[in-house]
Design a protein around this motif. Structure first.
Motif, PDB file in Angstrom:
ATOM      1  N   GLU A 179      24.861  46.600  91.201  1.00 41.92           N
ATOM      2  CA  GLU A 179      23.862  47.026  91.226  1.00 41.92           C
ATOM      3  C   GLU A 179      22.546  46.310  91.503  1.00 41.92           C
ATOM      4  O   GLU A 179      21.483  46.539  92.461  1.00 41.92           O
ATOM      5  N   LEU A 180      22.375  45.027  90.557  1.00 40.37           N
ATOM      6  CA  LEU A 180      21.538  43.904  90.877  1.00 40.37           C
ATOM      7  C   LEU A 180      22.118  43.390  92.346  1.00 40.37           C
ATOM      8  O   LEU A 180      20.772  42.597  93.372  1.00 40.37           O
ATOM      9  N   GLN A 181      22.523  43.345  93.054  1.00 39.14           N
ATOM     10  CA  GLN A 181      22.901  42.327  93.903  1.00 39.14           C
ATOM     11  C   GLN A 181      23.199  43.471  94.791  1.00 39.14           C
ATOM     12  O   GLN A 181      22.278  43.170  96.101  1.00 39.14           O
ATOM     13  N   THR A 182      23.052  44.970  95.371  1.00 36.77           N
ATOM     14  CA  THR A 182      22.069  45.784  95.932  1.00 36.77           C
ATOM     15  C   THR A 182      20.786  45.751  96.345  1.00 36.77           C
ATOM     16  O   THR A 182      20.405  45.690  97.759  1.00 36.77           O
ATOM     17  N   ALA A 183      20.048  45.685  95.092  1.00 37.33           N
ATOM     18  CA  ALA A 183      18.685  45.316  95.603  1.00 37.33           C
ATOM     19  C   ALA A 183      18.280  44.053  96.100  1.00 37.33           C
ATOM     20  O   ALA A 183      17.531  43.823  96.661  1.00 37.33           O
ATOM     21  N   PHE A 184      19.279  43.026  95.590  1.00 37.47           N
ATOM     22  CA  PHE A 184      18.706  42.066  96.453  1.00 37.47           C
ATOM     23  C   PHE A 184      18.727  42.273  97.199  1.00 37.47           C
ATOM     24  O   PHE A 184      18.122  41.355  98.277  1.00 37.47           O
ATOM     25  N   HIS A 185      20.170  42.346  98.441  1.00 38.74           N
ATOM     26  CA  HIS A 185      20.220  42.723  99.853  1.00 38.74           C
ATOM     27  C   HIS A 185      19.270  43.977 100.201  1.00 38.74           C
ATOM     28  O   HIS A 185      19.199  43.018 101.252  1.00 38.74           O
ATOM     29  N   ASN A 186      18.894  44.512  99.819  1.00 39.10           N
ATOM     30  CA  ASN A 186      17.938  45.816 100.511  1.00 39.10           C
ATOM     31  C   ASN A 186      17.049  44.935 100.228  1.00 39.10           C
ATOM     32  O   ASN A 186      15.772  44.520 100.904  1.00 39.10           O
ATOM     33  N   ILE A 187      16.118  43.668  99.019  1.00 36.48           N
ATOM     34  CA  ILE A 187      15.040  43.216  99.599  1.00 36.48           C
ATOM     35  C   ILE A 187      15.061  42.293 101.094  1.00 36.48           C
ATOM     36  O   ILE A 187      14.034  41.580 101.092  1.00 36.48           O
ATOM     37  N   THR A 188      16.341  41.465 101.048  1.00 35.50           N
ATOM     38  CA  THR A 188      16.526  40.302 102.117  1.00 35.50           C
ATOM     39  C   THR A 188      16.238  41.593 102.619  1.00 35.50           C
ATOM     40  O   THR A 188      16.361  40.395 104.089  1.00 35.50           O
ATOM     41  N   ARG A 189      17.089  42.795 103.370  1.00 32.70           N
ATOM     42  CA  ARG A 189      16.716  43.359 104.794  1.00 32.70           C
ATOM     43  C   ARG A 189      15.279  44.191 104.572  1.00 32.70           C
ATOM     44  O   ARG A 189      14.513  43.840 105.985  1.00 32.70           O
ATOM     45  N   VAL A 190      14.441  43.890 103.378  1.00 34.09           N
ATOM     46  CA  VAL A 190      12.843  43.960 103.629  1.00 34.09           C
ATOM     47  C   VAL A 190      12.293  42.887 104.355  1.00 34.09           C
ATOM     48  O   VAL A 190      11.290  43.280 105.438  1.00 34.09           O
ATOM     49  N   MET A 191      12.874  41.488 104.254  1.00 34.29           N
ATOM     50  CA  MET A 191      11.806  40.528 104.650  1.00 34.29           C
ATOM     51  C   MET A 191      12.070  40.705 106.339  1.00 34.29           C
ATOM     52  O   MET A 191      11.619  39.983 106.673  1.00 34.29           O
ATOM     53  N   ASP A 192      13.650  41.515 106.485  1.00 38.76           N
ATOM     54  CA  ASP A 192      13.357  41.810 108.598  1.00 38.76           C
ATOM     55  C   ASP A 192      11.955  42.201 109.019  1.00 38.76           C
ATOM     56  O   ASP A 192      11.785  42.384 110.112  1.00 38.76           O
ATOM     57  N   CYS A 193      11.309  43.342 107.990  1.00 35.16           N
ATOM     58  CA  CYS A 193      10.140  43.914 108.518  1.00 35.16           C
ATOM     59  C   CYS A 193       8.843  43.447 108.468  1.00 35.16           C
ATOM     60  O   CYS A 193       7.904  44.219 108.650  1.00 35.16           O
ATOM     61  N   VAL A 194       8.831  42.506 108.077  1.00 37.04           N
ATOM     62  CA  VAL A 194       7.697  41.356 107.810  1.00 37.04           C
ATOM     63  C   VAL A 194       7.100  41.256 109.475  1.00 37.04           C
ATOM     64  O   VAL A 194       7.758  40.437 110.113  1.00 37.04           O
ATOM     65  N   GLY A 195       5.739  41.375 109.610  1.00 36.47           N
ATOM     66  CA  GLY A 195       5.460  41.571 110.888  1.00 36.47           C
ATOM     67  C   GLY A 195       4.600  40.115 111.494  1.00 36.47           C
ATOM     68  O   GLY A 195       4.537  39.794 112.747  1.00 36.47           O
ATOM     69  N   CYS A 196       5.010  39.637 110.340  1.00 38.26           N
ATOM     70  CA  CYS A 196       4.202  37.524 110.931  1.00 38.26           C
ATOM     71  C   CYS A 196       5.225  36.791 110.829  1.00 38.26           C
ATOM     72  O   CYS A 196       6.279  36.732 110.115  1.00 38.26           O
ATOM     73  N   GLU A 197       6.015  36.204 112.134  1.00 36.00           N
ATOM     74  CA  GLU A 197       6.802  35.193 111.675  1.00 36.00           C
ATOM     75  C   GLU A 197       7.100  34.370 111.087  1.00 36.00           C
ATOM     76  O   GLU A 197       7.847  34.228 110.796  1.00 36.00           O
ATOM     77  N   LYS A 198       6.045  33.575 111.015  1.00 34.90           N
ATOM     78  CA  LYS A 198       5.500  32.697 109.851  1.00 34.90           C
ATOM     79  C   LYS A 198       5.925  32.891 108.546  1.00 34.90           C
ATOM     80  O   LYS A 198       6.464  32.443 107.636  1.00 34.90           O
ATOM     81  N   CYS A 199       5.561  34.458 108.029  1.00 36.66           N
ATOM     82  CA  CYS A 199       5.725  34.629 107.242  1.00 36.66           C
ATOM     83  C   CYS A 199       7.438  34.568 106.445  1.00 36.66           C
ATOM     84  O   CYS A 199       7.410  35.245 105.906  1.00 36.66           O
ATOM     85  N   LYS A 200       7.729  35.633 107.826  1.00 34.94           N
ATOM     86  CA  LYS A 200       9.143  36.072 107.142  1.00 34.94           C
ATOM     87  C   LYS A 200       9.946  34.925 107.559  1.00 34.94           C
ATOM     88  O   LYS A 200      10.880  34.769 106.316  1.00 34.94           O
ATOM     89  N   MET A 201       9.572  33.860 107.778  1.00 35.99           N
ATOM     90  CA  MET A 201      10.298  32.880 107.554  1.00 35.99           C
ATOM     91  C   MET A 201      10.376  31.798 106.388  1.00 35.99           C
ATOM     92  O   MET A 201      11.866  31.224 105.905  1.00 35.99           O
ATOM     93  N   HIS A 202       9.271  31.835 105.963  1.00 30.54           N
ATOM     94  CA  HIS A 202       9.508  31.406 104.594  1.00 30.54           C
ATOM     95  C   HIS A 202       9.324  32.296 103.509  1.00 30.54           C
ATOM     96  O   HIS A 202      10.849  31.720 102.307  1.00 30.54           O
ATOM     97  N   GLY A 203       9.675  33.601 103.798  1.00 31.23           N
ATOM     98  CA  GLY A 203       9.828  35.063 102.830  1.00 31.23           C
ATOM     99  C   GLY A 203      11.618  34.798 102.813  1.00 31.23           C
ATOM    100  O   GLY A 203      12.200  34.633 101.313  1.00 31.23           O
ATOM    101  N   LYS A 204      12.435  34.681 103.737  1.00 37.70           N
ATOM    102  CA  LYS A 204      13.795  34.438 104.065  1.00 37.70           C
ATOM    103  C   LYS A 204      14.326  33.471 103.369  1.00 37.70           C
ATOM    104  O   LYS A 204      14.859  33.397 102.105  1.00 37.70           O
TER     105      LYS A 204
END
Length: 274
Positions: A179-204
């Protein structure tokens, strides 16, 4: 590394888009349950009524969030003057109140968690093949890494920053892990939705750093009591280049955020009018 050439700071990415990203992250059921339980525990003084492993994931994400906010506050762009520097009013609004205590505690928790991962991975990190095609820089990197993971003063000052041996012992741990692995995977996918490229780089990069720390702590059993974590390498622990970069980058980021909060707190004390 791109993060070293593009330090995390205020980029102007804010408003509804940024709020939606964080809302989607904390909306993961595992995090939502843990956040509610941690808040209730803080109010009544009892332990959080969720599995410890679930609480750990929430605190890691919260600590990362605090570090990101601190970087923005500490490196803020004043559009009126065109200058960069700390934004004390924003710091006071975000962290200068009793309700923000748990966020700062989660930052410290995340730092200790990652520090434990780095010390446990010491043998792997000190013998890693740092090869960028620049022999002098590679030799310097290896020297710096050994000075970190073999630092006697650090090990004595913080001998056991986090005890991962207390986790994953209860019945149903395998289901919870999925369950936690799924949640973490979903969080990683959410980072792809960040509209700022620099923010996305740091977030990922931050998310990969947390994932790498969890890999170190949870994929290899802790050493027996009294055994140095730097005594020998565990052949079961294999880190790739990106994981090493993300892990060390996150340790540096968290350390800088803790220092920034100390500096900003002192500055805020000198400006009671804010």
């Amino acid at each position: 590394c791109g993060a070293s050439r593009n330090p995390e700071k205020y980029t102007g990415y804010k408003g509804e888009d940024a709020r939606r990203v964080w809302a989607a992250i904390y909306d993961q059921s595992a995090l939502k349950e843990a956040a509610a339980a941690v808040a209730a525990a803080r109010d009544d003084g009892n332990p959080a009524a969720v599995p410890r492993e679930q609480e750990v994931l929430y605190r890691l994400i919260s600590g990362m969030h605090t570090a990101i906010t601190t970087s923005i506050v500490h490196n803020f762009h004043d559009e009126a003057t065109g200058t960069w520097g700390p934004n004390l009013p924003m710091f006071k609004a975000r962290f200068g109140n009793p309700g923000a205590k748990s966020f700062i505690e989660n930052l410290y928790f995340t730092l200790l968690f990652v520090l434990r991962a780095v010390t446990k991975a010491g043998p792997a990190l000190s013998t890693f093949g740092y090869n960028t095609g620049q022999p002098d820089a590679d030799a310097r990197t290896e020297e710096l890494m050994k000075s970190l993971v073999l630092n006697d003063a650090l090990r004595k000052a913080c001998p056991a920053p986090f005890d991962e041996g207390l986790l994953w012992r209860r019945e149903g741990s395998e289901v919870l892990a999925r369950e936690l692995q799924t949640a973490f995977h979903n969080i990683t996918r959410v980072m792809d939705c960040v509209g700022c490229e620099k923010c996305k780089m740091h977030g990922k990069l931050n998310i990969l750093g947390i994932a790498s720390a969890m890999k170190v702590l949870f994929s290899v059993p802790p050493p027996p009591p009294g055994t140095s974590t730097t005594a020998c390498a565990d052949p079961r622990l294999i880190l790739d280049r990106n994981e090493v970069i993300a892990l060390i980058n996150l340790l540096a980021k968290l350390s800088k955020s803790v220092e920034a909060i100390r500096e900003l707190s002192l500055q805020l004390d000198q400006h009671p009018e804010l």
